[in-house]
Design a protein around this motif. Structure first.
Motif, PDB file in Angstrom:
ATOM      1  N   LYS A   1       0.924  -1.224  -0.072  1.00  0.00           N
ATOM      2  CA  LYS A   1      -0.030   0.207  -0.082  1.00  0.00           C
ATOM      3  C   LYS A   1       1.034   1.393   0.036  1.00  0.00           C
ATOM      4  O   LYS A   1       0.506   2.299  -0.732  1.00  0.00           O
ATOM      5  N   PHE A   2       1.979   1.298   0.816  1.00  0.00           N
ATOM      6  CA  PHE A   2       2.919   2.441   0.749  1.00  0.00           C
ATOM      7  C   PHE A   2       3.480   2.625  -0.618  1.00  0.00           C
ATOM      8  O   PHE A   2       3.600   3.810  -1.091  1.00  0.00           O
ATOM      9  N   ARG A   3       3.899   1.328  -1.356  1.00  0.00           N
ATOM     10  CA  ARG A   3       4.458   1.577  -2.605  1.00  0.00           C
ATOM     11  C   ARG A   3       3.558   2.161  -3.573  1.00  0.00           C
ATOM     12  O   ARG A   3       3.926   3.056  -4.693  1.00  0.00           O
TER      13      ARG A   3
ATOM     14  N   SER B   1      -2.502   3.897 -13.982  1.00  0.00           N
ATOM     15  CA  SER B   1      -2.179   3.923 -12.515  1.00  0.00           C
ATOM     16  C   SER B   1      -3.344   3.345 -11.799  1.00  0.00           C
ATOM     17  O   SER B   1      -2.979   2.637 -10.554  1.00  0.00           O
ATOM     18  N   ASN B   2      -4.465   3.476 -12.279  1.00  0.00           N
ATOM     19  CA  ASN B   2      -5.853   2.834 -11.547  1.00  0.00           C
ATOM     20  C   ASN B   2      -5.467   1.414 -11.661  1.00  0.00           C
ATOM     21  O   ASN B   2      -5.818   0.529 -10.850  1.00  0.00           O
ATOM     22  N   SER B   3      -5.758   1.046 -12.882  1.00  0.00           N
ATOM     23  CA  SER B   3      -5.392  -0.415 -13.424  1.00  0.00           C
ATOM     24  C   SER B   3      -4.328  -1.121 -12.444  1.00  0.00           C
ATOM     25  O   SER B   3      -4.503  -2.305 -11.823  1.00  0.00           O
ATOM     26  N   ILE B   4      -3.242  -0.684 -12.527  1.00  0.00           N
ATOM     27  CA  ILE B   4      -2.012  -1.117 -11.556  1.00  0.00           C
ATOM     28  C   ILE B   4      -2.249  -1.132 -10.393  1.00  0.00           C
ATOM     29  O   ILE B   4      -2.220  -2.267  -9.685  1.00  0.00           O
TER      30      ILE B   4
ATOM     31  N   LYS C   1      -5.832  -6.473  -5.597  1.00  0.00           N
ATOM     32  CA  LYS C   1      -6.273  -7.913  -5.692  1.00  0.00           C
ATOM     33  C   LYS C   1      -5.484  -9.125  -5.510  1.00  0.00           C
ATOM     34  O   LYS C   1      -5.774 -10.136  -4.872  1.00  0.00           O
ATOM     35  N   ASN C   2      -4.253  -8.862  -6.162  1.00  0.00           N
ATOM     36  CA  ASN C   2      -3.259  -9.930  -6.237  1.00  0.00           C
ATOM     37  C   ASN C   2      -2.705 -10.140  -4.775  1.00  0.00           C
ATOM     38  O   ASN C   2      -2.352 -11.452  -4.583  1.00  0.00           O
ATOM     39  N   ASN C   3      -2.897  -9.026  -3.872  1.00  0.00           N
ATOM     40  CA  ASN C   3      -2.360  -9.461  -2.439  1.00  0.00           C
ATOM     41  C   ASN C   3      -3.241  -9.448  -1.563  1.00  0.00           C
ATOM     42  O   ASN C   3      -3.290  -9.142  -0.300  1.00  0.00           O
ATOM     43  N   LYS C   4      -4.761  -9.839  -2.066  1.00  0.00           N
ATOM     44  CA  LYS C   4      -5.560  -9.789  -0.986  1.00  0.00           C
ATOM     45  C   LYS C   4      -6.254  -8.838  -0.383  1.00  0.00           C
ATOM     46  O   LYS C   4      -6.675  -8.855   0.602  1.00  0.00           O
TER      47      LYS C   4
ATOM     48  N   ASP D   1      -8.861  -5.294  -0.010  1.00  0.00           N
ATOM     49  CA  ASP D   1     -10.174  -4.896  -0.341  1.00  0.00           C
ATOM     50  C   ASP D   1      -9.996  -3.574  -1.081  1.00  0.00           C
ATOM     51  O   ASP D   1      -9.772  -2.772  -0.521  1.00  0.00           O
ATOM     52  N   VAL D   2     -10.225  -3.586  -2.214  1.00  0.00           N
ATOM     53  CA  VAL D   2     -10.076  -2.520  -3.445  1.00  0.00           C
ATOM     54  C   VAL D   2     -11.077  -1.457  -2.998  1.00  0.00           C
ATOM     55  O   VAL D   2     -10.517  -0.188  -3.102  1.00  0.00           O
ATOM     56  N   VAL D   3     -12.210  -1.706  -2.641  1.00  0.00           N
ATOM     57  CA  VAL D   3     -13.023  -0.625  -2.263  1.00  0.00           C
ATOM     58  C   VAL D   3     -12.554   0.207  -1.038  1.00  0.00           C
ATOM     59  O   VAL D   3     -12.822   1.348  -1.027  1.00  0.00           O
ATOM     60  N   LYS D   4     -12.148  -0.886  -0.117  1.00  0.00           N
ATOM     61  CA  LYS D   4     -11.824  -0.134   1.151  1.00  0.00           C
ATOM     62  C   LYS D   4     -10.264   0.455   0.965  1.00  0.00           C
ATOM     63  O   LYS D   4     -10.163   1.480   1.674  1.00  0.00           O
ATOM     64  N   ASP D   5      -9.380  -0.227   0.481  1.00  0.00           N
ATOM     65  CA  ASP D   5      -7.908   0.098   0.402  1.00  0.00           C
ATOM     66  C   ASP D   5      -7.736   1.096  -0.529  1.00  0.00           C
ATOM     67  O   ASP D   5      -6.570   1.870  -0.702  1.00  0.00           O
ATOM     68  N   PHE D   6      -8.327   1.159  -2.012  1.00  0.00           N
ATOM     69  CA  PHE D   6      -7.835   1.941  -2.932  1.00  0.00           C
ATOM     70  C   PHE D   6      -8.025   3.513  -2.444  1.00  0.00           C
ATOM     71  O   PHE D   6      -7.291   4.613  -2.884  1.00  0.00           O
ATOM     72  N   PRO D   7      -9.227   4.091  -1.936  1.00  0.00           N
ATOM     73  CA  PRO D   7      -9.398   5.490  -2.108  1.00  0.00           C
ATOM     74  C   PRO D   7      -8.392   6.110  -0.931  1.00  0.00           C
ATOM     75  O   PRO D   7      -7.781   7.146  -1.481  1.00  0.00           O
ATOM     76  N   PRO D   8      -7.871   5.441   0.275  1.00  0.00           N
ATOM     77  CA  PRO D   8      -6.985   6.287   0.996  1.00  0.00           C
ATOM     78  C   PRO D   8      -5.709   6.330   0.058  1.00  0.00           C
ATOM     79  O   PRO D   8      -4.687   7.295   0.345  1.00  0.00           O
TER      80      PRO D   8
END
Length: 441
Positions: A4-6, A113-116, A122-125, A127-134
């Motif tokens: 997530k940091f990367r 960048s969004n697709s990446i 997803k590959n690292n399990k 939750d996209v909905v929860k973890d992408f916005p931050p």
């Protein structure tokens, strides 16, 4: 270093390398170069023009042949290299092609960048909905910080509280590249774009998904089958209004910094913070974006998609109208409020419009339909808005080399008001709370 940091670093730099010059290129073209509104409008229109075809082309390449993170890195490296040449260009026609080249490289990286990020999460399990916005919100923060740095290091009159430091670093950068200090914005963006390009090669691999069949038609590969949506009168009406509003979406990004800078030509406003810290003032708009994004679920649930889009359109009327009557002293509150309103104006239409497409189109063409919506707003609409506004400003609102900013903004406000009224009258859509709830979850 966590995944997530990367990805946060990627998101931050993605918009940092855009924000460093997007808001201030108008001042660069008008005041530093002395070019006309039509010349600048043509240059700025390359953002919309490149958005018409490059995201689709790079999407096909990433889906079929090249790892997305590698393609992303290559595009950013070329983007940075091209930006290094911008300060050497002294002809507006040449700069048109240089910026067009830069935009061909940059604009598709937004969707990449969004697709990446989605792929890696997803590959690292996660939750996209929860973890992408931050993660994504750091992109807006990067845009804001880039604007601030440009105001400090790419101006001969940086804010007083940091003037000596800003001029010292700014002159050092200018001396290194042998260009005027106001060109530093492009060097800052170019340097970090190349860093981002190299950095992207260290990200986890995002190989081609090959979701598009080899025997698919060219129209299917480019997502052109979504154009059949125009046969639906309701969707055609929505896309038409998307185009009209898209023409207004970038106008304050185009002209806002120049508008504030021109107050410096008036003696009583010359030393005000609005003039010296104009990019700081404009960055309030991006800060507002991050806050209004959080309010969207409430507004959608309470008022529905159509009303939220209407709120956005009337917010554009306020955005332009407040600029028309604001000034750096007793009218400062209008300029500040205009920047705050921007978040509602920009976010509410883009996100509610996207949700409208999501809830009213067949799942087989939904991705293509989203691309069509973006093409109408950020492609065709933005292109026409950039080109036409530059011509109109030259023809009707420039006298003896000075721009009549009051009537420029007032005319933009009237345009937005007409669009809002017509949209309210002719676009029919019933609020279905279940649709919003389904998307939210």
């Amino acid at each position: 270093m966590s995944i997530k940091f990367r990805l946060t670093v990627m998101s931050f730099l993605q918009f940092f390398v855009w924000g460093a010059w997007l808001i201030t290129i108008g001042t660069y073209c008008f005041n530093a170069k002395g070019w006309t509104g039509a010349e600048f409008g043509a240059i700025f229109s390359t953002l919309g023009l490149s958005s018409l075809f490059m995201p689709a082309i790079t999407g096909i390449i990433a889906d079929k042949w090249i790892n997305a993170e590698k393609l992303y890195g290559i595009l950013h490296i070329f983007y940075g290299i091209i930006l290094f040449f911008v300060p050497k260009v002294n002809d507006p026609n040449t700069l048109y092609y240089v910026i067009f080249g830069a935009m061909i490289c940059y604009m598709p990286t937004i969707s990449l960048s969004n697709s990446i990020a989605y792929n890696i999460l997803k590959n690292n399990k996660y939750d996209v909905v929860k973890d992408f916005p931050p993660i994504r919100v750091w992109g807006t923060i990067g845009f804001i910080i880039a604007m601030w740095l440009t105001n400090i290091f790419s101006s001969e009159t940086p804010p007083e509280f940091i003037k000596d430091f800003g001029l010292g670093i700014g002159k050092f950068i200018a001396d290194v590249f042998g260009s005027p200090i106001f060109a530093n914005q492009f060097y800052i963006a170019a340097f970090f774009a190349i860093i981002l390009g190299v950095y992207s090669f260290t990200l986890p691999k995002c190989p081609p998904q090959k979701l598009i069949a080899d025997d698919a038609s060219l129209a299917e590969q480019l997502g052109l089958n979504a154009f059949k949506l125009f046969s639906n009168s309701k969707m055609a009406m929505f896309l038409l209004f998307s185009l009209f509003l898209g023409a207004a979406l970038q106008l304050t990004n185009m002209y806002g910094d120049s508008y504030l800078d021109d107050f410096g030509k008036i003696t009583e406003y010359k030393k005000t913070f609005v003039v010296e810290g104009r990019t700081f003032i404009m960055s309030i708009s991006q800060i507002s974006e991050t806050l209004f994004i959080l309010a969207i679920p409430f507004f959608l649930k309470r008022f529905g998609i159509k009303r939220v889009m209407l709120i956005s359109m009337f917010a554009w009327v306020l955005r332009f109208g407040l600029f028309a009557y604001g000034n750096p002293t007793d009218g400062l509150w209008m300029i500040i409020l205009s920047c705050i309103v921007y978040g509602m104006a920009f976010d509410f239409f883009n996100i509610s419009g996207s949700l409208f497409v999501e809830t009213t189109t067949d799942s087989k063409i939904r991705s293509s339909a989203q691309g069509l919506f973006m093409m109408m707003t950020n492609g065709v609409g933005a292109y026409l808005g950039s080109k036409i506004s530059g011509i109109v400003i030259d023809e009707y609102f420039t006298h003896d080399g000075l721009k009549d900013w009051h009537n420029i903004w007032f005319s933009f406000a009237i345009y937005s008001l007409i669009i809002a009224v017509l949209f309210g009258l002719f676009f029919k859509h019933k609020h279905v709370p279940e649709d919003v709830a389904e998307i939210a979850h």
